[in-house]
Every structure is written in C-alpha cells, then in structure tokens.
Design a protein around this motif. Structure first.
Motif, PDB file in Angstrom:
ATOM      1  N   ASN A 193      -9.624  12.479  -0.988  1.00 16.54           N
ATOM      2  CA  ASN A 193      -8.444  11.512  -2.009  1.00 16.54           C
ATOM      3  C   ASN A 193      -8.197  12.435  -3.305  1.00 16.54           C
ATOM      4  O   ASN A 193      -7.548  11.800  -4.104  1.00 16.54           O
ATOM      5  N   GLN A 207      -9.522   2.522  -0.520  1.00 16.02           N
ATOM      6  CA  GLN A 207      -9.028   1.751  -1.722  1.00 16.02           C
ATOM      7  C   GLN A 207      -8.875   0.161  -1.230  1.00 16.02           C
ATOM      8  O   GLN A 207      -8.695  -0.294   0.055  1.00 16.02           O
ATOM      9  N   PHE A 208      -8.909  -0.512  -2.471  1.00 25.74           N
ATOM     10  CA  PHE A 208      -9.220  -2.005  -2.325  1.00 25.74           C
ATOM     11  C   PHE A 208      -8.705  -2.691  -3.461  1.00 25.74           C
ATOM     12  O   PHE A 208      -8.668  -2.178  -4.431  1.00 25.74           O
ATOM     13  N   CYS A 256     -15.264  10.270  -1.540  1.00 25.29           N
ATOM     14  CA  CYS A 256     -14.250  10.646  -0.839  1.00 25.29           C
ATOM     15  C   CYS A 256     -13.447  11.764  -1.178  1.00 25.29           C
ATOM     16  O   CYS A 256     -12.426  11.461  -1.910  1.00 25.29           O
ATOM     17  N   PRO A 269     -10.019  -4.899   1.639  1.00 23.01           N
ATOM     18  CA  PRO A 269      -9.447  -3.631   1.886  1.00 23.01           C
ATOM     19  C   PRO A 269      -7.881  -3.404   2.072  1.00 23.01           C
ATOM     20  O   PRO A 269      -7.494  -4.262   2.634  1.00 23.01           O
ATOM     21  N   ASP A 297      -5.524  -0.842   3.739  1.00 23.69           N
ATOM     22  CA  ASP A 297      -5.357   0.150   4.580  1.00 23.69           C
ATOM     23  C   ASP A 297      -4.220   0.303   5.575  1.00 23.69           C
ATOM     24  O   ASP A 297      -4.302   0.748   6.533  1.00 23.69           O
ATOM     25  N   TRP A 298      -3.320  -0.041   5.135  1.00 21.90           N
ATOM     26  CA  TRP A 298      -2.007  -0.066   5.898  1.00 21.90           C
ATOM     27  C   TRP A 298      -0.779   0.335   4.865  1.00 21.90           C
ATOM     28  O   TRP A 298      -0.830   0.704   3.749  1.00 21.90           O
ATOM     29  N   SER A 303       0.679  -1.257   0.035  1.00 24.30           N
ATOM     30  CA  SER A 303       0.049   0.087  -0.133  1.00 24.30           C
ATOM     31  C   SER A 303       1.000   1.286   0.079  1.00 24.30           C
ATOM     32  O   SER A 303       2.312   1.239  -0.062  1.00 24.30           O
ATOM     33  N   THR A 320      -1.342  -0.105  -4.887  1.00 30.29           N
ATOM     34  CA  THR A 320      -2.096  -1.391  -4.486  1.00 30.29           C
ATOM     35  C   THR A 320      -1.298  -2.475  -5.213  1.00 30.29           C
ATOM     36  O   THR A 320      -1.423  -3.253  -5.824  1.00 30.29           O
ATOM     37  N   LEU A 369      -1.563   7.803   2.140  1.00 29.20           N
ATOM     38  CA  LEU A 369      -2.559   6.648   2.020  1.00 29.20           C
ATOM     39  C   LEU A 369      -4.065   7.346   1.562  1.00 29.20           C
ATOM     40  O   LEU A 369      -4.464   8.185   1.854  1.00 29.20           O
ATOM     41  N   HIS A 370      -4.475   6.315   0.286  1.00 26.39           N
ATOM     42  CA  HIS A 370      -5.588   6.827  -0.301  1.00 26.39           C
ATOM     43  C   HIS A 370      -6.688   6.060   0.435  1.00 26.39           C
ATOM     44  O   HIS A 370      -6.980   4.828   0.390  1.00 26.39           O
ATOM     45  N   THR A 371      -7.537   6.798   0.952  1.00 27.53           N
ATOM     46  CA  THR A 371      -8.819   6.107   1.913  1.00 27.53           C
ATOM     47  C   THR A 371      -9.720   5.359   0.917  1.00 27.53           C
ATOM     48  O   THR A 371      -9.910   5.735  -0.287  1.00 27.53           O
TER      49      THR A 371
END
Length: 198
Positions: A174, A80-81, A171, A117, A119-120, A71, A181, A76-78
C-alpha cells in the motif's frame, strides 16, 4: 456538513480529502470525501455527528444504519475499512473544544462499534442493524451497557487502512497509495433496511 459536526484527521496526512464534494454523489448533489494517504498509521480521520433519536420506539434489532460507501475505483488500498461508532453517552457532545472530536465517544462512555471492510470498486449502499454493533469497552465496570436506540446521541464514521511503512508496517503493497472511503446517504431507518448491495 451540519453546523455541529466535527471533522478531524491524522496530522501530516497526505492528499487528505475530508470535504464535501459534488462530482460523484451516490444520491442527490453532494457527498463527503473521506480519505487520503498515510503510510505509518491505521487512522486517517473521522466525522462526528450529534443525533437525537429520542422519538424512536423500536428495539436494536429493528433500527438500521444505512450508509453509501465509495471505495477506490483505480488503485484499491488493501486492508482499508471504516469504523462506525454509535454513542449513548449522556455527556455533552463537545464539552472539550481542545481535542477536535466529540467527547461522547471517549473510552469511558457507552459506545458501540461496527467495523466495515471496504474492498470493492465504486459505490455500495450498506445497511446494518444496531444489534450488530459491539461495545467498545465491554470489560468496563463503570459503564452500563444497555443498548437502546432512543438513547443514541451521536454517530462517528472513521476511516482506517493497513499501514505500509514504519513500526506499524503490515501492508507494504500500500505504500503511497491513496485511501478512499467516501460516504453518502447516511440514514437511520426503522423496521426495515434500505437496499443492501452485496
């Protein structure tokens, strides 16, 4: 990238990074960068791989999909998955050369999906049993959903992120951020997973 793999991305995506790189692999010498900047849509892009798991004898609970995911480490892009799709379709992998994606993942095929997801910060190695995957079109009466690892014909890994502008805007924080990813070490294992970092 294997010769028959198919890489595709959203039109007009900014700063796209759908390519093999060697600067920061999880293992070995290379990894696949999969990201970019798109403010108006969920989908950024994907990579499709053809598979032959016909020699496996385990059931869905004992087949694991292991994948390293990198990631953002700075911004960090909130939302995202990645979506991981598994196809058990008997259709030709890529019969329609005009659509730039594997045909075995079409909506009328036997396809299963898992949303992960992201998110790290940095690399994480994640492992998922095939039994965690859900049918993409569960209400279709024309598809016989009978999940069986030996019938797997392909895997698709797609990156997506929460839009920040336009009609899909959810969002706004962003806007103009880069989605990252990246993936490495995509491996199927039987009976036990690789280390799963929480």
């Amino acid at each position: 990238i294997p010769q028959n793999a198919i890489v595709s991305w959203t039109n007009n995506i900014g700063l796209k990074t759908f390519t093999v790189a060697s600067d920061n692999p999880l293992f070995g010498n290379n990894y696949f960068q999969m990201g970019g900047k798109v403010n108006w849509d969920w989908a950024l892009g994907k990579i499709d791989f053809e598979l032959d798991l016909s020699s496996t004898t385990v059931q869905e609970d004992n087949l694991y999909i292991n994948i390293g995911i990198l990631s953002d480490t700075i911004d960090l892009h909130t939302g995202q998955f990645i979506n991981i799709f598994i196809s058990e379709s008997n259709a030709p992998f890529n019969d329609n050369l005009s659509n730039n994606s594997a045909d075995i993942f079409d909506a009328d095929e036997e396809v299963y999906k898992l949303k992960v997801p992201v998110d790290w910060d940095g690399w994480k190695l994640k492992s998922f049993p095939y039994s965690d995957f859900d049918a993409v079109s569960p209400n279709s009466t024309n598809i016989n959903f009978s999940k069986n690892p030996k019938d797997i014909k392909g895997i698709r890994i797609a990156t997506q992120a929460c839009p920040s502008s336009g009609s899909n805007s959810t969002c706004s924080e962003n806007f103009n951020k880069i989605v990252r990813t990246d993936i490495d070490y995509v491996i199927f294992t039987e009976n036990e997973k690789l280390l799963d970092q929480e």
